[in-house]
Design a protein around this motif. Sequence first.
Motif, short mmCIF file in Angstrom:
data_model
loop_
_atom_site.label_atom_id
_atom_site.label_comp_id
_atom_site.label_asym_id
_atom_site.label_seq_id
_atom_site.Cartn_x
_atom_site.Cartn_y
_atom_site.Cartn_z
N TYR A 50 40.88 43.06 34.03
CA TYR A 50 40.89 42.72 35.46
C TYR A 50 42.28 42.23 35.90
O TYR A 50 42.77 42.59 36.97
N VAL A 54 44.30 44.07 38.83
CA VAL A 54 44.51 43.36 40.09
C VAL A 54 45.96 42.93 40.28
O VAL A 54 46.54 43.09 41.36
N PHE A 97 36.04 44.43 43.00
CA PHE A 97 37.29 45.07 43.39
C PHE A 97 37.42 45.25 44.90
O PHE A 97 38.46 45.72 45.38
N VAL A 105 38.14 52.46 45.24
CA VAL A 105 36.97 52.42 44.37
C VAL A 105 36.01 53.52 44.80
O VAL A 105 35.57 53.56 45.95
#
Length: 297
Positions: A50, A54, A97, A105
């Motif tokens: 993650y 990110v 997300f 996504v």
Amino acid sequence: MGLEAEYSRERVFNTPLCEQGLVGFGIGMAAMGHTAIAEVQFADYILPAYDQIVNEAAKYNYRSGGQHSAGKLTIRAPCMGVGHGALYHSQSVEQLFMGVPGLKVVIPRSPIQAKGLLLSSIRDPDPVIFLEPKILYRSSVEHCPVDDFTLPLSSAEILTPGKDLTLISYGAPLYTCAQAIEMLRNPSSTISAHISPHLRTASIELIDLRTILPWDRETVVESVRKTGRCVIVHEAPVTAGVGAEISAHVQKEAFLNLEAPVERVGGWDTPFPHVHESFYKPGPTRILDALVRTLTY
């Protein structure tokens, strides 16, 4: 299957089971101009990566002022419940997300959609999280064209037009939504035997979001303005889920058109269970109840 034999181990290879490492490796490849497709075996295990996704992939273009990009990176991961995956193999992680600028996504519903959307994702200028509902691997069958074709990202598709209620979903729950609509219309169903006859003629507009970041706001709002009612379905927990974002935008843009509160149907606010996954996921009966409540409000 057969990709390694066709394209060689230079391009197709296994990596160590270290999600942070394989995603970081993909970001590095993309940053150097290569097309990189990283596969996380289960979406549940994307969380160790993650930080890489990110703080690196999503921000690389922005922080360099457009000089560099990880946009040639696509991350594939199987998601959603399959009937026996339990708490570490059946989760829906897409909502994690939704608040990350710089990502897209995508969640397909069928083989044709998967191919067209995946090719679009690979060629998109932004890094893409491509989540594949694993239960559809063996249950969704189509004659998929072998030719190269793409489907547009961030463009929802109206599967069945309607005028009385807008039903929104994506991925595997779309098939459950279709079941609920059929139950509503079928007077012989014991589950829906109590439903008033006038409700059985309700015209339901079923929408497949396909891309949930950024999602197709125009198509959704236009539909809700027409129908005045909206139900959103997803397997992830209701709290802070995709439905929360959609319902907030719908009430802002279509408030004066709404005839009922926006209804959300999703997973319960608990860890995904060890057993009885069908009681956790939004089944046709729960969706049917939401449709009836919204239509009779």
